[in-house]
Design a protein around this motif. Structure first.
Motif, PDB file in Angstrom:
ATOM      1  N   LYS A 107       0.811  -1.225   0.000  1.00 31.83           N
ATOM      2  CA  LYS A 107       0.000   0.000   0.000  1.00 31.83           C
ATOM      3  C   LYS A 107       0.842   1.272   0.000  1.00 31.83           C
ATOM      4  CE  LYS A 107      -3.887  -2.130   2.363  1.00 31.83           C
ATOM      5  NZ  LYS A 107      -4.694  -2.163   3.587  1.00 31.83           N
ATOM      6  N   CYS A 108       2.079   1.193   0.518  1.00 28.94           N
ATOM      7  CA  CYS A 108       2.896   2.399   0.646  1.00 28.94           C
ATOM      8  C   CYS A 108       3.824   2.615  -0.547  1.00 28.94           C
ATOM      9  CB  CYS A 108       3.700   2.357   1.939  1.00 28.94           C
ATOM     10  SG  CYS A 108       4.998   1.114   1.954  1.00 28.94           S
ATOM     11  N   CYS A 150       3.943   0.370   5.580  1.00 27.83           N
ATOM     12  CA  CYS A 150       2.601  -0.194   5.790  1.00 27.83           C
ATOM     13  C   CYS A 150       2.593  -1.645   6.277  1.00 27.83           C
ATOM     14  CB  CYS A 150       1.785  -0.093   4.504  1.00 27.83           C
ATOM     15  SG  CYS A 150       2.373  -1.157   3.175  1.00 27.83           S
ATOM     16  N   THR A 151       3.644  -2.366   6.130  1.00 31.63           N
ATOM     17  CA  THR A 151       3.803  -3.785   6.498  1.00 31.63           C
ATOM     18  C   THR A 151       2.910  -4.744   5.712  1.00 31.63           C
ATOM     19  OG1 THR A 151       2.254  -3.932   8.374  1.00 31.63           O
ATOM     20  CG2 THR A 151       4.494  -3.166   8.858  1.00 31.63           C
ATOM     21  N   THR A 152       2.231  -4.279   4.677  1.00 29.41           N
ATOM     22  CA  THR A 152       1.374  -5.198   3.914  1.00 29.41           C
ATOM     23  C   THR A 152       2.198  -6.172   3.082  1.00 29.41           C
ATOM     24  OG1 THR A 152       1.118  -3.612   2.114  1.00 29.41           O
ATOM     25  CG2 THR A 152      -0.619  -3.653   3.795  1.00 29.41           C
ATOM     26  N   CYS A 153       3.467  -5.882   2.863  1.00 31.63           N
ATOM     27  CA  CYS A 153       4.309  -6.776   2.063  1.00 31.63           C
ATOM     28  C   CYS A 153       5.163  -7.689   2.936  1.00 31.63           C
ATOM     29  CB  CYS A 153       5.189  -5.982   1.100  1.00 31.63           C
ATOM     30  SG  CYS A 153       6.466  -4.997   1.919  1.00 31.63           S
ATOM     31  N   PHE A 202      10.353 -13.108   9.600  1.00 36.56           N
ATOM     32  CA  PHE A 202       9.577 -12.150   8.808  1.00 36.56           C
ATOM     33  C   PHE A 202      10.444 -10.968   8.410  1.00 36.56           C
ATOM     34  CE2 PHE A 202       6.082 -14.495  10.619  1.00 36.56           C
ATOM     35  CZ  PHE A 202       5.161 -14.497   9.597  1.00 36.56           C
ATOM     36  N   ARG A 203      10.214 -10.508   7.193  1.00 32.03           N
ATOM     37  CA  ARG A 203      10.867  -9.322   6.653  1.00 32.03           C
ATOM     38  C   ARG A 203       9.837  -8.563   5.827  1.00 32.03           C
ATOM     39  NH1 ARG A 203      16.668  -9.561   6.710  1.00 32.03           N
ATOM     40  NH2 ARG A 203      16.437  -7.376   6.095  1.00 32.03           N
ATOM     41  N   LEU A 204      10.132  -7.314   5.528  1.00 27.60           N
ATOM     42  CA  LEU A 204       9.293  -6.533   4.620  1.00 27.60           C
ATOM     43  C   LEU A 204       9.817  -6.770   3.212  1.00 27.60           C
ATOM     44  CD1 LEU A 204       8.861  -3.150   6.526  1.00 27.60           C
ATOM     45  CD2 LEU A 204       7.348  -5.145   6.495  1.00 27.60           C
ATOM     46  N   GLY A 205       8.951  -7.225   2.331  1.00 33.73           N
ATOM     47  CA  GLY A 205       9.343  -7.558   0.967  1.00 33.73           C
ATOM     48  C   GLY A 205       9.948  -6.395   0.215  1.00 33.73           C
TER      49      GLY A 205
END
Length: 115
Positions: free
Chosen positions: A35-36, A42-45, A75-78
């Motif tokens: 989303k960002c 946004c952490t959606t990825c 976990f990581r941000l894509g």
């Protein structure tokens, strides 16, 4: 070239070292929301990464947006994590979709029991 496999989709893509996991997902035609616009806000990825090659250190945004538990669980941000070698990337199920899926499964079981 590095092989990145996306689960639960079972798709694999070859990408160069340094490419973000978000860009790799797009190359594999795997839906990974952002989303960002890839700024890490946004952490959606967020994805769970299993890699034999050490991943780059957490970015400033990842340190801010991910809990210690999430980081410990891989976990990581894509959009922030770059490819360093072959990896398996698991995309978590969207919480809303999970809720709907569980409700539908419960309704299906109830219907089968009443027949």
């Amino acid at each position: 070239m590095n092989k990145i496999r996306f689960e639960p989709h079972g798709k694999t893509v070859d990408v160069r070292t340094g490419v973000s996991l978000l860009a790799a997902a797009r190359s594999a035609k795997v839906m990974l929301p952002s989303k960002c616009g890839g700024r890490g806000a946004c952490t959606t990825c967020k994805v769970q990464v299993q890699s034999e090659t050490p991943l780059p250190p957490l970015s400033r945004m990842e340190k801010h947006m991910l809990s210690d538990r999430m980081v410990a669980d891989g976990f990581r941000l894509g959009c922030q994590c770059n490819v360093t070698g072959d990896a398996v990337v698991t995309i978590p199920e969207d919480p809303l979709r999970r809720t709907i899926r569980l409700q539908l499964e419960a309704a299906r079981r109830e219907k089968e029991e009443n027949q």
